[in-house]
Design a protein around this motif. Structure first.
Motif, PDB file in Angstrom:
ATOM      1  N   VAL A   9       0.843  -1.150  -0.041  1.00 58.59           N
ATOM      2  CA  VAL A   9      -0.027   0.004   0.114  1.00 58.59           C
ATOM      3  C   VAL A   9       0.738   1.318   0.235  1.00 58.59           C
ATOM      4  O   VAL A   9       0.677   2.130  -0.756  1.00 58.59           O
ATOM      5  CB  VAL A   9      -0.922   0.099   1.170  1.00 58.59           C
ATOM      6  CG1 VAL A   9      -1.782   1.440   1.136  1.00 58.59           C
ATOM      7  CG2 VAL A   9      -1.875  -1.255   0.987  1.00 58.59           C
ATOM      8  N   ASN A  10       1.759   1.179   0.696  1.00 60.35           N
ATOM      9  CA  ASN A  10       2.856   2.352   0.717  1.00 60.35           C
ATOM     10  C   ASN A  10       3.757   2.555  -0.129  1.00 60.35           C
ATOM     11  O   ASN A  10       4.562   3.251  -0.307  1.00 60.35           O
ATOM     12  CB  ASN A  10       3.474   2.404   2.180  1.00 60.35           C
ATOM     13  CG  ASN A  10       2.440   2.751   3.308  1.00 60.35           C
ATOM     14  OD1 ASN A  10       1.401   3.373   3.253  1.00 60.35           O
ATOM     15  ND2 ASN A  10       3.103   2.475   4.683  1.00 60.35           N
ATOM     16  N   GLN A  11       3.887   1.222  -1.086  1.00 64.31           N
ATOM     17  CA  GLN A  11       4.779   1.241  -2.348  1.00 64.31           C
ATOM     18  C   GLN A  11       6.225   1.311  -1.755  1.00 64.31           C
ATOM     19  O   GLN A  11       7.052   1.967  -2.468  1.00 64.31           O
ATOM     20  CB  GLN A  11       4.322   2.179  -3.271  1.00 64.31           C
ATOM     21  CG  GLN A  11       3.079   1.762  -3.908  1.00 64.31           C
ATOM     22  CD  GLN A  11       2.720   2.508  -5.137  1.00 64.31           C
ATOM     23  OE1 GLN A  11       2.934   3.868  -5.183  1.00 64.31           O
ATOM     24  NE2 GLN A  11       1.822   1.659  -6.038  1.00 64.31           N
ATOM     25  N   SER A  12       6.550   0.994  -0.351  1.00 64.39           N
ATOM     26  CA  SER A  12       7.871   1.288   0.103  1.00 64.39           C
ATOM     27  C   SER A  12       8.846   0.098  -0.422  1.00 64.39           C
ATOM     28  O   SER A  12       9.883   0.469  -0.534  1.00 64.39           O
ATOM     29  CB  SER A  12       7.866   1.160   1.681  1.00 64.39           C
ATOM     30  OG  SER A  12       7.191   0.132   2.098  1.00 64.39           O
ATOM     31  N   GLU A  13       8.276  -0.862  -0.777  1.00 66.16           N
ATOM     32  CA  GLU A  13       9.215  -2.152  -1.091  1.00 66.16           C
ATOM     33  C   GLU A  13       8.463  -2.959  -2.331  1.00 66.16           C
ATOM     34  O   GLU A  13       7.312  -2.917  -2.318  1.00 66.16           O
ATOM     35  CB  GLU A  13       9.344  -3.006  -0.039  1.00 66.16           C
ATOM     36  CG  GLU A  13      10.726  -2.668   0.809  1.00 66.16           C
ATOM     37  CD  GLU A  13      10.897  -3.921   1.752  1.00 66.16           C
ATOM     38  OE1 GLU A  13      11.502  -4.861   1.555  1.00 66.16           O
ATOM     39  OE2 GLU A  13      10.697  -3.482   3.008  1.00 66.16           O
ATOM     40  N   GLN A  14       9.165  -3.504  -3.371  1.00 66.64           N
ATOM     41  CA  GLN A  14       8.456  -4.352  -4.142  1.00 66.64           C
ATOM     42  C   GLN A  14       7.989  -5.516  -3.519  1.00 66.64           C
ATOM     43  O   GLN A  14       8.757  -6.354  -2.750  1.00 66.64           O
ATOM     44  CB  GLN A  14       9.627  -4.634  -5.356  1.00 66.64           C
ATOM     45  CG  GLN A  14       9.203  -5.767  -6.340  1.00 66.64           C
ATOM     46  CD  GLN A  14       8.239  -5.511  -7.111  1.00 66.64           C
ATOM     47  OE1 GLN A  14       8.052  -4.292  -7.695  1.00 66.64           O
ATOM     48  NE2 GLN A  14       6.951  -6.035  -7.518  1.00 66.64           N
ATOM     49  N   ALA A  15       6.888  -5.976  -3.818  1.00 61.12           N
ATOM     50  CA  ALA A  15       6.101  -6.946  -3.145  1.00 61.12           C
ATOM     51  C   ALA A  15       5.180  -7.637  -3.805  1.00 61.12           C
ATOM     52  O   ALA A  15       4.013  -6.871  -4.341  1.00 61.12           O
ATOM     53  CB  ALA A  15       5.831  -6.800  -1.383  1.00 61.12           C
ATOM     54  N   GLY A  16       4.524  -8.879  -3.645  1.00 63.78           N
ATOM     55  CA  GLY A  16       3.543  -9.398  -4.352  1.00 63.78           C
ATOM     56  C   GLY A  16       3.377  -9.294  -5.890  1.00 63.78           C
ATOM     57  O   GLY A  16       4.518  -8.887  -6.549  1.00 63.78           O
ATOM     58  N   THR A  17       2.294  -9.734  -6.463  1.00 62.85           N
ATOM     59  CA  THR A  17       1.898  -9.764  -7.973  1.00 62.85           C
ATOM     60  C   THR A  17       1.071  -8.767  -8.478  1.00 62.85           C
ATOM     61  O   THR A  17       0.017  -8.940  -7.708  1.00 62.85           O
ATOM     62  CB  THR A  17       1.770 -11.316  -8.390  1.00 62.85           C
ATOM     63  OG1 THR A  17       2.686 -12.305  -8.203  1.00 62.85           O
ATOM     64  CG2 THR A  17       1.610 -11.311  -9.828  1.00 62.85           C
ATOM     65  N   VAL A  18       1.331  -7.822  -9.237  1.00 60.93           N
ATOM     66  CA  VAL A  18       0.375  -6.970  -9.534  1.00 60.93           C
ATOM     67  C   VAL A  18      -0.188  -7.510 -10.831  1.00 60.93           C
ATOM     68  O   VAL A  18       0.624  -7.539 -11.742  1.00 60.93           O
ATOM     69  CB  VAL A  18       1.047  -5.535  -9.806  1.00 60.93           C
ATOM     70  CG1 VAL A  18      -0.033  -4.547 -10.156  1.00 60.93           C
ATOM     71  CG2 VAL A  18       1.656  -5.094  -8.513  1.00 60.93           C
ATOM     72  N   LEU A  19      -1.590  -7.437 -11.161  1.00 59.31           N
ATOM     73  CA  LEU A  19      -2.179  -7.714 -12.145  1.00 59.31           C
ATOM     74  C   LEU A  19      -2.806  -6.339 -12.651  1.00 59.31           C
ATOM     75  O   LEU A  19      -3.238  -5.776 -12.333  1.00 59.31           O
ATOM     76  CB  LEU A  19      -3.477  -8.739 -12.144  1.00 59.31           C
ATOM     77  CG  LEU A  19      -3.004  -9.856 -11.029  1.00 59.31           C
ATOM     78  CD1 LEU A  19      -4.275 -10.834 -11.060  1.00 59.31           C
ATOM     79  CD2 LEU A  19      -1.864 -10.724 -11.791  1.00 59.31           C
ATOM     80  N   LYS A  20      -2.578  -6.336 -14.110  1.00 53.12           N
ATOM     81  CA  LYS A  20      -2.927  -5.232 -14.914  1.00 53.12           C
ATOM     82  C   LYS A  20      -3.644  -5.445 -15.996  1.00 53.12           C
ATOM     83  O   LYS A  20      -3.333  -6.527 -16.723  1.00 53.12           O
ATOM     84  CB  LYS A  20      -1.798  -4.349 -15.185  1.00 53.12           C
ATOM     85  CG  LYS A  20      -1.073  -3.569 -14.059  1.00 53.12           C
ATOM     86  CD  LYS A  20       0.148  -3.000 -14.289  1.00 53.12           C
ATOM     87  CE  LYS A  20       0.901  -2.296 -13.332  1.00 53.12           C
ATOM     88  NZ  LYS A  20       2.533  -2.021 -13.762  1.00 53.12           N
ATOM     89  N   ALA A  21      -4.399  -4.593 -16.784  1.00 55.82           N
ATOM     90  CA  ALA A  21      -4.823  -4.828 -18.126  1.00 55.82           C
ATOM     91  C   ALA A  21      -3.655  -5.262 -19.145  1.00 55.82           C
ATOM     92  O   ALA A  21      -3.896  -6.014 -20.047  1.00 55.82           O
ATOM     93  CB  ALA A  21      -5.631  -3.769 -18.402  1.00 55.82           C
TER      94      ALA A  21
END
Lengths: 263, 263
Positions: free
Chosen positions: B251-263
């Motif tokens: 949420v704070n975009q402080s570190e790269q984490a997780g998988t982001v799904l985008k169009a």
């Protein structure tokens, strides 16, 4: 100020499906701001038994130990609350079910051990946040409140439904013209305990003193009445004690019903 | 438009007190609009067992009969929901616990019998009322949603928590810039199932097709991913699949984490 009815129903209405449905239909027909406070009923006891948890009682009061707290949180906050809410929704009343933890509406403190009696996780109301309730009511919602509070430290607490209703009534009397209605199994406060139709239509502080002296108002009824007169002193416009069947007559003032308590 | 995070956590977070508390602390630290959707966990199964109700399963799915519906209404809507709400209150997050029946936010229809399988009281979401949720969020509240809907006829229904989260995300994307976050037991979608750190940081529709073809994204993950891409097509800005531990970084975009799904 706008009118607001805070209506409390107990186990006698909750326990029977047909009685509940009739009551909720009557409630849905009322074109006024309203909050419903519901009690517990037999379901909690049945589920406790089913799970092998013995109810501990002191002076007719259930002791809320850790396991019992879980049961009442589940049954009051989940089963009964959502049954009432979903049924009201089916009757076009836009209900929203809440406990005292939700939107922080009722903060309580765990009742201290007194005379060697530890009631367990029972909460005495410390603070009501009336603003979120006022917002919900203004946007056309009908809050349906379970008799549960929280302690601000992450614990739910079990709180008497009559007390929930009266403390909410006092807090909301700053923003609304509040009538507090206690529905119970009789038609009102009776002049003669053996005559179910001998309802006293109105009682003021003076008459209350007299009725207590004469022994007309007896043991079990006194705390409810004391609570009611306290609420009136604190700003609630009137308190009505009546049968759940008479809720429409009382709110619409179509027929004389119940006992009205006034200053 | 204002940002809104819709965060779904499942049983793996709910079941363990310490894990839950850490997660709720992280959630409370986030200075953003948020909705928490919680799943069920093992408690429902334990209480069913305690009451002697055998869980009926078809293809790994619980069949919701009348008794099971009571249990999930109690446990999801009462026990778990109020545990989360009271804990968030103790962390100064003004939470409000809701089911789909409350304020009519999620109307569903009972799933029809298909191929001879009757799932019982399982609800497929028909209609979301986003307005009351938007009002609550605007007044600083954090809705905490149990995976329960209602049928408009007076019955509660059991609904998959992932589906609750994604349908809410789509409905709220008209008023908010919505990110949907699925917390689960892994750090994200993995390139190599045997390497827990091989998180794929971002997947678009094209890459998704490729990963399915290559067999990297397998059986159980496909419905979750399909659901996510459907939500994106329907207006949700992004879907993030991650471990509950990484919610602050994301949420704070402080570190790269997780998988982001985008169009």
């Amino acid at each position: 100020m706008e009118k607001l009815y805070i209506i409390k129903v107990g186990g006698n209405v909750i326990d029977d499906d047909k009685t509940l449905q009739k009551f909720l239909k009557d409630l849905s027909s009322l074109k006024t701001n309203k909050i419903l406070v519901h009690g517990g009923g037999k379901v909690a006891t049945e589920i406790s038994k089913g799970l092998g948890i013995e109810a501990q009682m002191v002076d007719g009061r259930r002791i809320t130990d850790t396991e019992t707290l879980k049961i009442v949180t589940m049954v009051y906050g989940g089963l009964i609350n959502k049954k009432v809410v979903s049924q009201l929704q089916s009757m076009n009343t836009n209900a929203i079910g809440l406990t005292g933890a939700d939107a922080n509406i009722m903060l309580a403190s765990k009742r201290p051990v007194k005379n060697g009696i530890d009631y367990g996780f029972v909460g005495d109301v410390e603070k009501i946040e009336a603003a979120p309730l006022a917002t919900l009511i203004s946007s056309g919602l009908t809050p349906v409140i379970a008799p549960l509070t929280h302690d601000g430290k992450g614990n739910m607490l079990n709180t008497n439904a009559d007390t929930v209703a009266s403390t909410l009534a006092v807090a909301l009397s700053k923003s609304f013209d509040v009538s507090l209605v206690y529905c119970f199994e009789l038609k009102g406060v009776l002049q003669d305990i053996n005559d179910k139709n001998s309802v006293i239509s109105s009682i003021d502080t003076e008459k209350y003193g007299q009725l207590k002296q004469d022994g007309v108002i007896a043991k079990g009824m006194i705390p409810k009445m004391d609570n009611s007169f306290d609420a009136i002193k604190a700003g609630v416009k009137s308190v009505i004690i009546c049968h759940a069947d008479d809720i429409v007559s009382i709110v619409n003032q179509s027929e004389q019903a119940g006992t009205v308590l006034k200053a």
